[in-house]
Design a protein around this motif. Structure first.
Motif, mmCIF file in Angstrom:
data_model
loop_
_atom_site.group_PDB
_atom_site.id
_atom_site.type_symbol
_atom_site.label_atom_id
_atom_site.label_comp_id
_atom_site.label_asym_id
_atom_site.label_seq_id
_atom_site.Cartn_x
_atom_site.Cartn_y
_atom_site.Cartn_z
ATOM 1 N N SER A 356 12.344 -23.491 6.919
ATOM 2 C CA SER A 356 13.304 -22.409 6.724
ATOM 3 C C SER A 356 14.715 -22.971 6.629
ATOM 4 C CB SER A 356 13.211 -21.408 7.881
ATOM 5 O OG SER A 356 11.936 -20.792 7.920
ATOM 6 N N LEU A 357 15.356 -22.746 5.489
ATOM 7 C CA LEU A 357 16.726 -23.204 5.299
ATOM 8 C C LEU A 357 17.719 -22.312 6.034
ATOM 9 C CD1 LEU A 357 16.507 -23.976 1.474
ATOM 10 C CD2 LEU A 357 16.212 -25.564 3.384
ATOM 11 N N ASN A 358 17.411 -21.024 6.083
ATOM 12 C CA ASN A 358 18.183 -20.039 6.844
ATOM 13 C C ASN A 358 17.302 -18.807 7.012
ATOM 14 O OD1 ASN A 358 18.522 -18.437 4.378
ATOM 15 N ND2 ASN A 358 20.075 -19.967 3.786
ATOM 16 N N LYS A 359 17.865 -17.713 7.507
ATOM 17 C CA LYS A 359 17.058 -16.525 7.771
ATOM 18 C C LYS A 359 16.472 -15.916 6.495
ATOM 19 C CE LYS A 359 19.371 -15.097 12.057
ATOM 20 N NZ LYS A 359 20.120 -14.012 12.744
ATOM 21 N N MET A 360 17.110 -16.180 5.378
ATOM 22 C CA MET A 360 16.664 -15.571 4.124
ATOM 23 C C MET A 360 15.847 -16.494 3.238
ATOM 24 S SD MET A 360 20.050 -13.436 2.892
ATOM 25 C CE MET A 360 19.259 -13.111 1.317
ATOM 26 N N THR A 361 15.999 -17.798 3.413
ATOM 27 C CA THR A 361 15.454 -18.743 2.430
ATOM 28 C C THR A 361 14.541 -19.766 3.100
ATOM 29 O OG1 THR A 361 17.544 -18.529 1.228
ATOM 30 C CG2 THR A 361 16.054 -20.291 0.551
ATOM 31 N N SER A 362 13.407 -20.036 2.468
ATOM 32 C CA SER A 362 12.482 -21.057 2.962
ATOM 33 C C SER A 362 11.837 -21.777 1.789
ATOM 34 C CB SER A 362 11.396 -20.436 3.849
ATOM 35 O OG SER A 362 10.610 -19.517 3.122
ATOM 36 N N VAL A 363 11.321 -22.964 2.061
ATOM 37 C CA VAL A 363 10.667 -23.793 1.050
ATOM 38 C C VAL A 363 9.252 -24.114 1.514
ATOM 39 C CG1 VAL A 363 10.702 -25.990 -0.187
ATOM 40 C CG2 VAL A 363 12.850 -24.811 0.316
ATOM 41 N N ASP A 364 8.274 -23.910 0.630
ATOM 42 C CA ASP A 364 6.883 -24.263 0.901
ATOM 43 C C ASP A 364 6.488 -25.472 0.057
ATOM 44 O OD1 ASP A 364 6.550 -21.959 2.514
ATOM 45 O OD2 ASP A 364 6.081 -20.751 0.742
ATOM 46 N N LEU A 365 5.733 -26.376 0.660
ATOM 47 C CA LEU A 365 5.188 -27.531 -0.058
ATOM 48 C C LEU A 365 3.700 -27.650 0.257
ATOM 49 C CD1 LEU A 365 7.975 -30.178 0.704
ATOM 50 C CD2 LEU A 365 7.701 -28.861 -1.408
ATOM 51 N N ALA A 366 2.941 -28.162 -0.701
ATOM 52 C CA ALA A 366 1.514 -28.377 -0.475
ATOM 53 C C ALA A 366 1.029 -29.530 -1.339
ATOM 54 C CB ALA A 366 0.722 -27.108 -0.793
ATOM 55 N N PHE A 367 0.020 -30.218 -0.854
ATOM 56 C CA PHE A 367 -0.613 -31.309 -1.596
ATOM 57 C C PHE A 367 -2.122 -31.151 -1.469
ATOM 58 C CE2 PHE A 367 -2.502 -35.537 -1.930
ATOM 59 C CZ PHE A 367 -1.963 -35.974 -3.137
ATOM 60 N N THR A 368 -2.834 -31.208 -2.590
ATOM 61 C CA THR A 368 -4.286 -31.093 -2.577
ATOM 62 C C THR A 368 -4.913 -32.322 -3.231
ATOM 63 O OG1 THR A 368 -4.271 -29.870 -4.673
ATOM 64 C CG2 THR A 368 -4.240 -28.574 -2.644
ATOM 65 N N TYR A 369 -6.099 -32.654 -2.771
ATOM 66 C CA TYR A 369 -6.812 -33.819 -3.295
ATOM 67 C C TYR A 369 -8.301 -33.514 -3.344
ATOM 68 C CZ TYR A 369 -9.024 -38.408 -3.538
ATOM 69 O OH TYR A 369 -9.808 -39.468 -3.908
ATOM 70 N N ALA A 370 -8.912 -33.785 -4.488
ATOM 71 C CA ALA A 370 -10.360 -33.661 -4.662
ATOM 72 C C ALA A 370 -10.912 -35.043 -4.978
ATOM 73 C CB ALA A 370 -10.689 -32.687 -5.786
ATOM 74 N N PRO A 371 -11.758 -35.611 -4.112
ATOM 75 C CA PRO A 371 -12.303 -36.951 -4.351
ATOM 76 C C PRO A 371 -13.132 -37.010 -5.631
ATOM 77 C CG PRO A 371 -12.714 -36.224 -2.099
ATOM 78 C CD PRO A 371 -12.225 -35.034 -2.842
ATOM 79 N N GLU A 372 -13.261 -38.221 -6.160
ATOM 80 C CA GLU A 372 -13.967 -38.411 -7.423
ATOM 81 C C GLU A 372 -15.446 -38.040 -7.313
ATOM 82 O OE1 GLU A 372 -13.281 -41.779 -10.412
ATOM 83 O OE2 GLU A 372 -15.087 -42.438 -9.317
#
Length: 409
Positions: A356-372
């Motif tokens: 959360s950057l402030n009460k109004m703003t936030s950032v979401d991040l995600a990383f996914t991996y599927a093995p071969e």
């Protein structure tokens, strides 16, 4: 009106130059960075405005108004080889999938939203002449899907019900050089496009620390003119392939989550009905049972997420020269599935978080991996020496990075 919508979608899809390999067959495992950080879990756990497609009944978690802008950089790694040939890598190894979601509280009982999401697709790109030695026929496939939706939700006493009318845009391109000789030219259908309607229905019930959810997503029948012409050369003598439809399959599922202290555990189970989807059932795609498990640790300032998603491959090896109900023999089905539409990955691991950057703003991040995953099937072709069978092999793994910016006001 349709032309205006098509132009808007084409502009959004132009962010990526190759098609997106989705994780459960040809369907993304989650809509939005929060859901993808928990490996697609979202039927029984609320993710704010981005819940519109996963379970629209859970947009009732929005306090006032929430809007999210984001996307996923998807990076599949696919290679193909035929028996006695070299291995070739598909050049369709990166694409951008955009997402925009908005949800707002009208009053204590009624919520509404709107959004546009890239929801799935698949494709390979073996047009480089050097791939011919691997038996690729220089095949290029490119399926892209995007949905517009307007979720409408009603809630009372912890129970919520919602519907999201869907307008889906799809584009499909398919090209190949059947005899492996570029001098003789290639066959191509050109980019075919369609707009069709569907809907999602969601239910949710929250009691104390538990949330339960259920969803149903309608089948959407997309028509891509020219698809049947691309399949016809592989039919048996006297047989005709006339289907130009490739449906987005129906889905149904249930989910639940439990919150204690700052921790939340969530689990989803859904069925993707590929065997009833036009086009896919011609190529013997099987239904997928999808299980997603997610964990979230959340504070006032930040959150961390983990997840695991599993679904067995919807394609399996078909036997020999039998003809199915669509008139396709097993060798043709094996070739098209492994070479052009190799949705074979099964296990998916995810990690994500929010700051959360402030009460109004936030950032979401995600990383996914599927093995071969490596699959080898048998196909065949008619030669001067008669009909010859040989093995074909596809290797497929995936990575994906998602980012999302959220505003609450």
């Amino acid at each position: 009106m349709k032309k205006t919508i098509k132009l808007a979608v084409v502009a959004a899809l132009a962010l990526g130059t190759t098609s997106a390999f989705a994780t459960n067959g040809a369907a993304l495992i989650g809509m939005g960075a929060e859901a993808r950080g928990m490996a697609g879990t979202g039927i029984g756990i609320a993710h704010g405005a981005e819940s519109a497609l996963t379970n629209p009944a859970l947009i009732t978690s929005v306090e006032k108004t929430e809007i999210s802008f984001g996307g996923t950089l998807f990076m599949p790694d696919v290679s193909y080889s035929s028996q006695g040939g070299t291995s070739a890598d598909s050049a369709a190894d990166m694409s951008m999938i955009p997402e925009v979601s908005l949800a707002t509280k009208i009053n204590d009982n009624f919520y509404v939203g709107i959004g546009m999401w890239g929801t799935g697709g698949m494709g390979v790109d073996y047009r480089d002449p050097s791939t011919i030695t691997a038996g690729t026929m220089q095949m290029v496939t490119n399926l892209q899907l995007m949905q517009f939706g307007v979720p409408l939700a009603y809630t009372v006493n912890g129970f919520s019900i919602a519907v999201t009318p869907i307008l889906q845009y799809g584009s499909l391109d398919l090209n190949y050089d059947m005899d492996g000789n570029p001098a003789n030219g290639t066959m191509g259908m050109g980019v075919a496009q369609d707009l069709e309607f569907g809907y999602n229905i969601g239910l949710a019930y929250k009691i104390k620390n538990f949330t339960f959810g259920a969803i149903y997503k309608s089948r959407i029948d997309m028509e891509y003119k020219g698809f049947s012409d691309m399949v016809q050369p592989f039919m048996n003598p006297g047989a005709t392939y006339t289907n130009n439809k490739l449906s987005t399959p129906a889905e149904m599922g249930i989910g639940a989550s439990y919150t204690f202290d700052k921790n939340t555990l969530a689990i989803d189970y859904k069925i993707i009905q590929w065997s009833d989807a036009l086009g896919y059932k011609d190529f013997e795609w099987e239904d997928q049972d999808v299980i997603s498990i997610g964990y979230e640790y959340k504070t006032d300032k930040w959150a961390a997420r983990l997840g695991y998603n599993y679904a067995s491959s919807p394609i399996t090896e078909q036997s020999g020269l039998y003809n199915n109900a669509a008139g396709l023999n097993g060798y043709t089905i094996n070739m098209f599935n492994l070479l052009g539409f190799p949705g074979v990955v099964e296990s998916h691991y995810a990690i994500g978080g929010t700051y959360s950057l402030n009460k109004m703003t936030s950032v979401d991040l995600a990383f996914t991996y599927a093995p071969e995953v490596t699959e080898t099937y048998t196909t065949g072709m008619m030669t001067q020496n008669g009909f010859v069978t040989y093995g074909i092999t596809t290797k497929h793994s995936q990575t994906g990075a998602s980012a999302q910016l959220n505003f609450n006001f």
